[in-house]
Enzyme design. Structure first.
Site, PDB file in Angstrom:
ATOM      1  CE  LYS A  97     -33.900 -15.940  56.938  1.00  0.00           C
ATOM      2  NZ  LYS A  97     -32.897 -15.791  55.862  1.00  0.00           N
ATOM      3  CE1 TYR A 141     -35.759 -13.265  58.228  1.00  0.00           C
ATOM      4  CE2 TYR A 141     -35.807 -14.207  60.438  1.00  0.00           C
ATOM      5  CZ  TYR A 141     -35.099 -13.663  59.380  1.00  0.00           C
ATOM      6  OH  TYR A 141     -33.729 -13.512  59.481  1.00  0.00           O
TER       7      TYR A 141
HETATM    8  P1  NAP Z   1     -29.385  -6.498  56.071  1.00  0.00           P
HETATM    9  O1  NAP Z   1     -28.294  -5.796  56.780  1.00  0.00           O
HETATM   10  O2  NAP Z   1     -30.770  -5.970  56.133  1.00  0.00           O
HETATM   11  O3  NAP Z   1     -28.947  -6.671  54.532  1.00  0.00           O
HETATM   12  C1  NAP Z   1     -29.785  -7.357  53.663  1.00  0.00           C
HETATM   13  C2  NAP Z   1     -29.141  -7.500  52.311  1.00  0.00           C
HETATM   14  O4  NAP Z   1     -30.074  -8.235  51.489  1.00  0.00           O
HETATM   15  C3  NAP Z   1     -28.891  -6.176  51.610  1.00  0.00           C
HETATM   16  O5  NAP Z   1     -27.688  -6.189  50.894  1.00  0.00           O
HETATM   17  C4  NAP Z   1     -30.077  -6.058  50.642  1.00  0.00           C
HETATM   18  O6  NAP Z   1     -29.801  -5.366  49.431  1.00  0.00           O
HETATM   19  C5  NAP Z   1     -30.305  -7.517  50.312  1.00  0.00           C
HETATM   20  N1  NAP Z   1     -31.678  -7.705  49.824  1.00  0.00           N
HETATM   21  C6  NAP Z   1     -32.845  -7.542  50.478  1.00  0.00           C
HETATM   22  N2  NAP Z   1     -33.881  -7.763  49.656  1.00  0.00           N
HETATM   23  C7  NAP Z   1     -33.347  -8.043  48.441  1.00  0.00           C
HETATM   24  C8  NAP Z   1     -33.896  -8.317  47.167  1.00  0.00           C
HETATM   25  N3  NAP Z   1     -35.227  -8.357  46.948  1.00  0.00           N
HETATM   26  N4  NAP Z   1     -33.049  -8.542  46.137  1.00  0.00           N
HETATM   27  C9  NAP Z   1     -31.712  -8.505  46.330  1.00  0.00           C
HETATM   28  N5  NAP Z   1     -31.144  -8.252  47.506  1.00  0.00           N
HETATM   29  C10 NAP Z   1     -31.944  -8.012  48.542  1.00  0.00           C
HETATM   30  O7  NAP Z   1     -29.512  -8.027  56.565  1.00  0.00           O
HETATM   31  P2  NAP Z   1     -28.539  -8.920  57.472  1.00  0.00           P
HETATM   32  O8  NAP Z   1     -28.883  -8.671  58.881  1.00  0.00           O
HETATM   33  O9  NAP Z   1     -27.146  -8.789  57.003  1.00  0.00           O
HETATM   34  O10 NAP Z   1     -29.103 -10.364  57.138  1.00  0.00           O
HETATM   35  C11 NAP Z   1     -28.551 -11.175  56.109  1.00  0.00           C
HETATM   36  C12 NAP Z   1     -29.224 -12.542  56.145  1.00  0.00           C
HETATM   37  O11 NAP Z   1     -29.036 -13.131  57.433  1.00  0.00           O
HETATM   38  C13 NAP Z   1     -30.736 -12.470  55.931  1.00  0.00           C
HETATM   39  O12 NAP Z   1     -31.165 -13.566  55.168  1.00  0.00           O
HETATM   40  C14 NAP Z   1     -31.290 -12.574  57.333  1.00  0.00           C
HETATM   41  O13 NAP Z   1     -32.582 -13.109  57.351  1.00  0.00           O
HETATM   42  C15 NAP Z   1     -30.272 -13.512  57.979  1.00  0.00           C
HETATM   43  N6  NAP Z   1     -30.229 -13.381  59.433  1.00  0.00           N
HETATM   44  C16 NAP Z   1     -29.878 -12.201  60.028  1.00  0.00           C
HETATM   45  C17 NAP Z   1     -29.846 -12.136  61.415  1.00  0.00           C
HETATM   46  C18 NAP Z   1     -29.467 -10.875  62.139  1.00  0.00           C
HETATM   47  O14 NAP Z   1     -29.539 -10.875  63.386  1.00  0.00           O
HETATM   48  N7  NAP Z   1     -29.033  -9.828  61.485  1.00  0.00           N
HETATM   49  C19 NAP Z   1     -30.180 -13.265  62.177  1.00  0.00           C
HETATM   50  C20 NAP Z   1     -30.544 -14.429  61.530  1.00  0.00           C
HETATM   51  C21 NAP Z   1     -30.550 -14.494  60.159  1.00  0.00           C
HETATM   52  P3  NAP Z   1     -29.532  -3.748  49.408  1.00  0.00           P
HETATM   53  O15 NAP Z   1     -28.216  -3.567  50.112  1.00  0.00           O
HETATM   54  O16 NAP Z   1     -29.477  -3.423  47.964  1.00  0.00           O
HETATM   55  O17 NAP Z   1     -30.682  -3.140  50.135  1.00  0.00           O
END
Ligand code: NAP
Length: 249
Positions: A161, A157
């Site tokens: 990133k 990851y």
């Molecule tokens: P999340 O709640 O797990 O949601 C992930 C989203 O990505 C969902 O809509 C999912 O689709 C979609 N997704 C996953 N795999 C996919 C694929 N193969 N094709 C198309 N769509 C896909 O994640 P989040 O926490 O909102 O995170 C969003 C971004 O922020 C990510 O890149 C993550 O790495 C980054 N981030 C998050 C955090 C955190 O603390 N949450 C911190 C740093 C960075 P479905 O809805 O259809 O499943």
């Protein structure tokens, strides 16, 4: 003198079905854009687009598995047959497959790299050219603080990133002459499905490293994305904005 009517900008947000991506899609719709909501499952991006329409915004849903370059290329062909240009691209879809390196399977490495990083290459390659022709565009890549600091148990990851950050800076230089900006957001610990499954002990340790003493909300990230996608940010490119409660200084 009557002003020319402003053309509605078209935005595409990946991972718009839930969490951070959904909040970004809603924010861009509030900013007056038409938003193409992309996620893996049809029901997820469908409900995001419906929620935007219910409050008077404009959105459509497009299920795409972003780990497949072929699916992305096909989706872009369809979209560019319908719209002259996608003006704003937010690469947000992401997954984790955490493990210490010696226990990490090769497919855990590959799934994370293809979903989080290679997907950005494909989206930008397909949608970037019309932006450069139009001489206006916004690309925002949602990276992570671990792309800056690394994290034990997240080699795949963190590499993805960090790769997004290198991609952002290189393309900011390639596209600058055409007024297409490319920036990254590096969120810290944000309350979403991705983090809710972590065990309480891990959450406690994470919270201890946040000077602002709270986890971020999805709107903290959406506000930054909204700014970077607007005309207000026309002189900002190649930057990484940490939105993390002060974790990385
Ligand atoms: P999340 O709640 O797990 O949601 C992930 C989203 O990505 C969902 O809509 C999912 O689709 C979609 N997704 C996953 N795999 C996919 C694929 N193969 N094709 C198309 N769509 C896909 O994640 P989040 O926490 O909102 O995170 C969003 C971004 O922020 C990510 O890149 C993550 O790495 C980054 N981030 C998050 C955090 C955190 O603390 N949450 C911190 C740093 C960075 P479905 O809805 O259809 O499943």
């Amino acid at each position: 003198m009557s002003e020319e009517p402003k053309q509605t900008k078209i935005a595409l947000v990946t991972g718009a079905g839930r969490g951070i991506g959904r909040a970004i899609a809603e924010a861009l719709a509030r900013d007056g854009m038409h938003v193409v909501c992309v996620s893996k499952s049809e029901s997820s991006c469908g409900s995001a687009a419906e929620a935007i329409a219910e409050v008077g915004g404009s959105a459509t849903a497009k299920p795409v598995d972003v780990s497949s370059g072929e699916e992305i290329r096909k989706a872009c062909e369809d979209l560019l047959a319908e719209h002259e240009c996608i003006d704003v691209l937010v690469n947000n879809a992401g997954i984790t497959r955490d493990n210490l390196l010696f226990r990490m399977e090769e497919n855990d490495w590959e799934d994370v790299i293809s979903t989080n990083l290679t997907s950005c290459f494909h989206w930008i390659k397909s949608l970037g050219r019309p932006m450069t022709r139009k001489r206006w565009g916004r690309i925002v890549n949602v990276s992570s603080v671990v792309g800056l600091t690394g994290n034990a148990g997240q080699a795949n990851y963190s590499a993805a990133k960090a790769g997004m950050i290198g991609l952002t800076k290189s393309l900011a230089r390639e596209f600058a002459a055409r007024s297409v900006t490319v920036n990254a957001i590096a969120p810290g610990f944000i309350d979403t499905d991705m983090t809710s499954s972590l065990d309480e002990r891990v959450k406690e340790v994470a919270l201890g490293a946040v000077p602002l003493k709270r986890f971020g909300s999805v709107s903290d990230i959406a506000e930054m994305a909204s700014y970077l996608c607007s005309d207000k940010a026309s002189y900002v490119t190649g930057q990484v904005f940490t939105v993390d409660g002060g974790m990385v200084m």
